[in-house]
Design a protein around this motif. Structure first.
Motif, PDB file in Angstrom:
ATOM      1  N   ARG A 121      11.689   3.787   8.650  1.00 14.85           N
ATOM      2  CA  ARG A 121      12.188   3.746  10.019  1.00 14.85           C
ATOM      3  C   ARG A 121      11.114   3.194  10.931  1.00 14.85           C
ATOM      4  O   ARG A 121       9.945   3.554  10.840  1.00 14.85           O
ATOM      5  CB  ARG A 121      12.599   5.141  10.482  1.00 14.85           C
ATOM      6  CG  ARG A 121      13.858   5.665   9.820  1.00 14.85           C
ATOM      7  CD  ARG A 121      14.289   6.966  10.453  1.00 14.85           C
ATOM      8  NE  ARG A 121      13.366   8.037  10.148  1.00 14.85           N
ATOM      9  CZ  ARG A 121      13.406   9.237  10.726  1.00 14.85           C
ATOM     10  NH1 ARG A 121      14.296   9.479  11.664  1.00 14.85           N
ATOM     11  NH2 ARG A 121      12.547  10.163  10.376  1.00 14.85           N
ATOM     12  N   ALA A 122      11.537   2.321  11.837  1.00 13.56           N
ATOM     13  CA  ALA A 122      10.593   1.677  12.743  1.00 13.56           C
ATOM     14  C   ALA A 122       9.840   2.702  13.587  1.00 13.56           C
ATOM     15  O   ALA A 122       8.666   2.500  13.923  1.00 13.56           O
ATOM     16  CB  ALA A 122      11.319   0.682  13.633  1.00 13.56           C
ATOM     17  N   SER A 123      10.488   3.798  13.918  1.00 14.14           N
ATOM     18  CA  SER A 123       9.865   4.806  14.773  1.00 14.14           C
ATOM     19  C   SER A 123       8.680   5.491  14.105  1.00 14.14           C
ATOM     20  O   SER A 123       7.867   6.127  14.781  1.00 14.14           O
ATOM     21  CB  SER A 123      10.894   5.849  15.191  1.00 14.14           C
ATOM     22  OG  SER A 123      11.432   6.495  14.043  1.00 14.14           O
ATOM     23  N   LEU A 124       8.574   5.359  12.789  1.00 10.80           N
ATOM     24  CA  LEU A 124       7.494   6.021  12.055  1.00 10.80           C
ATOM     25  C   LEU A 124       6.290   5.110  11.825  1.00 10.80           C
ATOM     26  O   LEU A 124       5.279   5.556  11.294  1.00 10.80           O
ATOM     27  CB  LEU A 124       8.016   6.532  10.706  1.00 10.80           C
ATOM     28  CG  LEU A 124       9.115   7.592  10.795  1.00 10.80           C
ATOM     29  CD1 LEU A 124       9.568   8.003   9.395  1.00 10.80           C
ATOM     30  CD2 LEU A 124       8.642   8.811  11.578  1.00 10.80           C
ATOM     31  N   ALA A 125       6.412   3.856  12.205  1.00  9.88           N
ATOM     32  CA  ALA A 125       5.292   2.927  12.059  1.00  9.88           C
ATOM     33  C   ALA A 125       4.426   3.010  13.304  1.00  9.88           C
ATOM     34  O   ALA A 125       4.929   2.988  14.418  1.00  9.88           O
ATOM     35  CB  ALA A 125       5.792   1.505  11.867  1.00  9.88           C
ATOM     36  N   GLY A 126       3.123   3.094  13.101  1.00 14.55           N
ATOM     37  CA  GLY A 126       2.239   3.272  14.242  1.00 14.55           C
ATOM     38  C   GLY A 126       1.704   1.979  14.840  1.00 14.55           C
ATOM     39  O   GLY A 126       1.296   1.946  16.001  1.00 14.55           O
ATOM     40  N   TYR A 127       1.707   0.941  14.024  1.00 12.77           N
ATOM     41  CA  TYR A 127       1.125  -0.329  14.473  1.00 12.77           C
ATOM     42  C   TYR A 127       2.045  -1.478  14.091  1.00 12.77           C
ATOM     43  O   TYR A 127       2.682  -1.451  13.034  1.00 12.77           O
ATOM     44  CB  TYR A 127      -0.245  -0.530  13.823  1.00 12.77           C
ATOM     45  CG  TYR A 127      -1.198   0.604  14.095  1.00 12.77           C
ATOM     46  CD1 TYR A 127      -1.356   1.631  13.179  1.00 12.77           C
ATOM     47  CD2 TYR A 127      -1.927   0.651  15.278  1.00 12.77           C
ATOM     48  CE1 TYR A 127      -2.220   2.679  13.430  1.00 12.77           C
ATOM     49  CE2 TYR A 127      -2.788   1.696  15.538  1.00 12.77           C
ATOM     50  CZ  TYR A 127      -2.931   2.715  14.614  1.00 12.77           C
ATOM     51  OH  TYR A 127      -3.782   3.752  14.867  1.00 12.77           O
ATOM     52  N   TRP A 128       2.037  -2.497  14.945  1.00 16.64           N
ATOM     53  CA  TRP A 128       2.930  -3.638  14.760  1.00 16.64           C
ATOM     54  C   TRP A 128       2.204  -4.950  14.998  1.00 16.64           C
ATOM     55  O   TRP A 128       1.311  -5.027  15.851  1.00 16.64           O
ATOM     56  CB  TRP A 128       4.099  -3.551  15.743  1.00 16.64           C
ATOM     57  CG  TRP A 128       5.018  -2.414  15.456  1.00 16.64           C
ATOM     58  CD1 TRP A 128       4.922  -1.142  15.938  1.00 16.64           C
ATOM     59  CD2 TRP A 128       6.175  -2.443  14.604  1.00 16.64           C
ATOM     60  NE1 TRP A 128       5.950  -0.363  15.433  1.00 16.64           N
ATOM     61  CE2 TRP A 128       6.733  -1.151  14.618  1.00 16.64           C
ATOM     62  CE3 TRP A 128       6.788  -3.430  13.846  1.00 16.64           C
ATOM     63  CZ2 TRP A 128       7.870  -0.818  13.897  1.00 16.64           C
ATOM     64  CZ3 TRP A 128       7.913  -3.105  13.124  1.00 16.64           C
ATOM     65  CH2 TRP A 128       8.451  -1.813  13.153  1.00 16.64           C
TER      66      TRP A 128
ATOM     67  N   SER B 157      -6.834   0.081   3.243  1.00  9.03           N
ATOM     68  CA  SER B 157      -6.307   0.730   2.042  1.00  9.03           C
ATOM     69  C   SER B 157      -5.779   2.137   2.309  1.00  9.03           C
ATOM     70  O   SER B 157      -5.091   2.701   1.463  1.00  9.03           O
ATOM     71  CB  SER B 157      -7.392   0.781   0.957  1.00  9.03           C
ATOM     72  OG  SER B 157      -8.523   1.486   1.428  1.00  9.03           O
ATOM     73  N   ASN B 158      -6.079   2.696   3.462  1.00  7.50           N
ATOM     74  CA  ASN B 158      -5.596   4.036   3.797  1.00  7.50           C
ATOM     75  C   ASN B 158      -4.189   4.038   4.368  1.00  7.50           C
ATOM     76  O   ASN B 158      -3.599   5.103   4.553  1.00  7.50           O
ATOM     77  CB  ASN B 158      -6.523   4.702   4.816  1.00  7.50           C
ATOM     78  CG  ASN B 158      -7.869   5.069   4.225  1.00  7.50           C
ATOM     79  OD1 ASN B 158      -8.031   5.091   3.008  1.00  7.50           O
ATOM     80  ND2 ASN B 158      -8.842   5.330   5.082  1.00  7.50           N
ATOM     81  N   TYR B 159      -3.646   2.857   4.651  1.00 10.16           N
ATOM     82  CA  TYR B 159      -2.388   2.752   5.364  1.00 10.16           C
ATOM     83  C   TYR B 159      -1.248   2.295   4.471  1.00 10.16           C
ATOM     84  O   TYR B 159      -1.416   1.448   3.603  1.00 10.16           O
ATOM     85  CB  TYR B 159      -2.521   1.784   6.540  1.00 10.16           C
ATOM     86  CG  TYR B 159      -3.304   2.354   7.685  1.00 10.16           C
ATOM     87  CD1 TYR B 159      -4.689   2.291   7.705  1.00 10.16           C
ATOM     88  CD2 TYR B 159      -2.649   2.989   8.734  1.00 10.16           C
ATOM     89  CE1 TYR B 159      -5.404   2.837   8.746  1.00 10.16           C
ATOM     90  CE2 TYR B 159      -3.367   3.533   9.787  1.00 10.16           C
ATOM     91  CZ  TYR B 159      -4.739   3.455   9.786  1.00 10.16           C
ATOM     92  OH  TYR B 159      -5.446   4.006  10.815  1.00 10.16           O
ATOM     93  N   ALA B 160      -0.081   2.882   4.728  1.00  9.03           N
ATOM     94  CA  ALA B 160       1.158   2.322   4.200  1.00  9.03           C
ATOM     95  C   ALA B 160       1.520   1.121   5.055  1.00  9.03           C
ATOM     96  O   ALA B 160       1.289   1.129   6.279  1.00  9.03           O
ATOM     97  CB  ALA B 160       2.268   3.361   4.249  1.00  9.03           C
ATOM     98  N   MET B 161       2.069   0.111   4.423  1.00  8.72           N
ATOM     99  CA  MET B 161       2.419  -1.122   5.125  1.00  8.72           C
ATOM    100  C   MET B 161       3.891  -1.423   4.924  1.00  8.72           C
ATOM    101  O   MET B 161       4.513  -0.981   3.945  1.00  8.72           O
ATOM    102  CB  MET B 161       1.587  -2.289   4.586  1.00  8.72           C
ATOM    103  CG  MET B 161       0.085  -2.092   4.694  1.00  8.72           C
ATOM    104  SD  MET B 161      -0.484  -1.973   6.386  1.00  8.72           S
ATOM    105  CE  MET B 161      -0.053  -3.601   7.001  1.00  8.72           C
ATOM    106  N   GLY B 162       4.440  -2.197   5.829  1.00 10.94           N
ATOM    107  CA  GLY B 162       5.854  -2.520   5.688  1.00 10.94           C
ATOM    108  C   GLY B 162       6.236  -3.751   6.488  1.00 10.94           C
ATOM    109  O   GLY B 162       5.458  -4.256   7.298  1.00 10.94           O
ATOM    110  N   TRP B 163       7.436  -4.214   6.200  1.00  5.96           N
ATOM    111  CA  TRP B 163       8.011  -5.341   6.923  1.00  5.96           C
ATOM    112  C   TRP B 163       9.375  -4.930   7.473  1.00  5.96           C
ATOM    113  O   TRP B 163      10.177  -4.287   6.767  1.00  5.96           O
ATOM    114  CB  TRP B 163       8.198  -6.541   5.994  1.00  5.96           C
ATOM    115  CG  TRP B 163       6.929  -7.187   5.561  1.00  5.96           C
ATOM    116  CD1 TRP B 163       6.211  -6.920   4.428  1.00  5.96           C
ATOM    117  CD2 TRP B 163       6.223  -8.233   6.239  1.00  5.96           C
ATOM    118  NE1 TRP B 163       5.103  -7.721   4.365  1.00  5.96           N
ATOM    119  CE2 TRP B 163       5.089  -8.544   5.466  1.00  5.96           C
ATOM    120  CE3 TRP B 163       6.441  -8.942   7.419  1.00  5.96           C
ATOM    121  CZ2 TRP B 163       4.177  -9.523   5.830  1.00  5.96           C
ATOM    122  CZ3 TRP B 163       5.532  -9.915   7.782  1.00  5.96           C
ATOM    123  CH2 TRP B 163       4.410 -10.198   6.996  1.00  5.96           C
TER     124      TRP B 163
END
Length: 121
Positions: free
Chosen positions: A104-111, A30-36
């Motif tokens: 932006r993909a560069s701002l995501a820390g986990y994949w 719940s602490n994380y922003a998520m995205g696709w």
């Protein structure tokens, strides 16, 4: 560390629907922003949709009105409901997590490892 596992991809026809899921483990979801994001052969990785820890949602222009992102913090899962699919939606879809909302993909820390979505015409 956050581990992400996508599921729900497949082969569908134009106009069909699919729901992708991304199960998270590790840190407090719940602490994380998520995205696709998605990436088609020979193309750059493209932002699809994101959701903040508060539930604020945002979308790439190509999917607005057709895709819906949601999250269930009790299940540590984020979803991407994809309706009215088009052949141009064909790509590998990746789930991502970050400490702040991102487009932006560069701002995501986990994949995650990605799940294939193929839409036939």
């Amino acid at each position: 560390q956050v581990q992400l596992v996508e599921s729900g991809g497949g082969l569908v026809q134009a106009g069909d629907s699919l729901r992708l899921s991304c199960a998270a483990s590790g840190r407090t979801f719940s602490n994380y922003a998520m995205g696709w994001f998605r990436q088609a052969p020979g193309k750059e990785r493209e932002f699809v949709s994101g959701i903040s820890w508060r539930g604020n949602t945002y979308y790439g222009d190509s999917v607005k009105g057709r895709f819906t992102i949601s999250r269930d913090n009790a299940k540590n899962t984020v979803y991407l409901q994809m309706n009215s699919l088009k052949p141009e939606d064909t790509a590998v879809y990746y789930c991502a997590a970050g400490s702040s909302p991102f487009t932006r993909a560069s701002l995501a820390g986990y994949w995650g490892q990605g799940t294939q979505v193929t839409v036939s015409s």
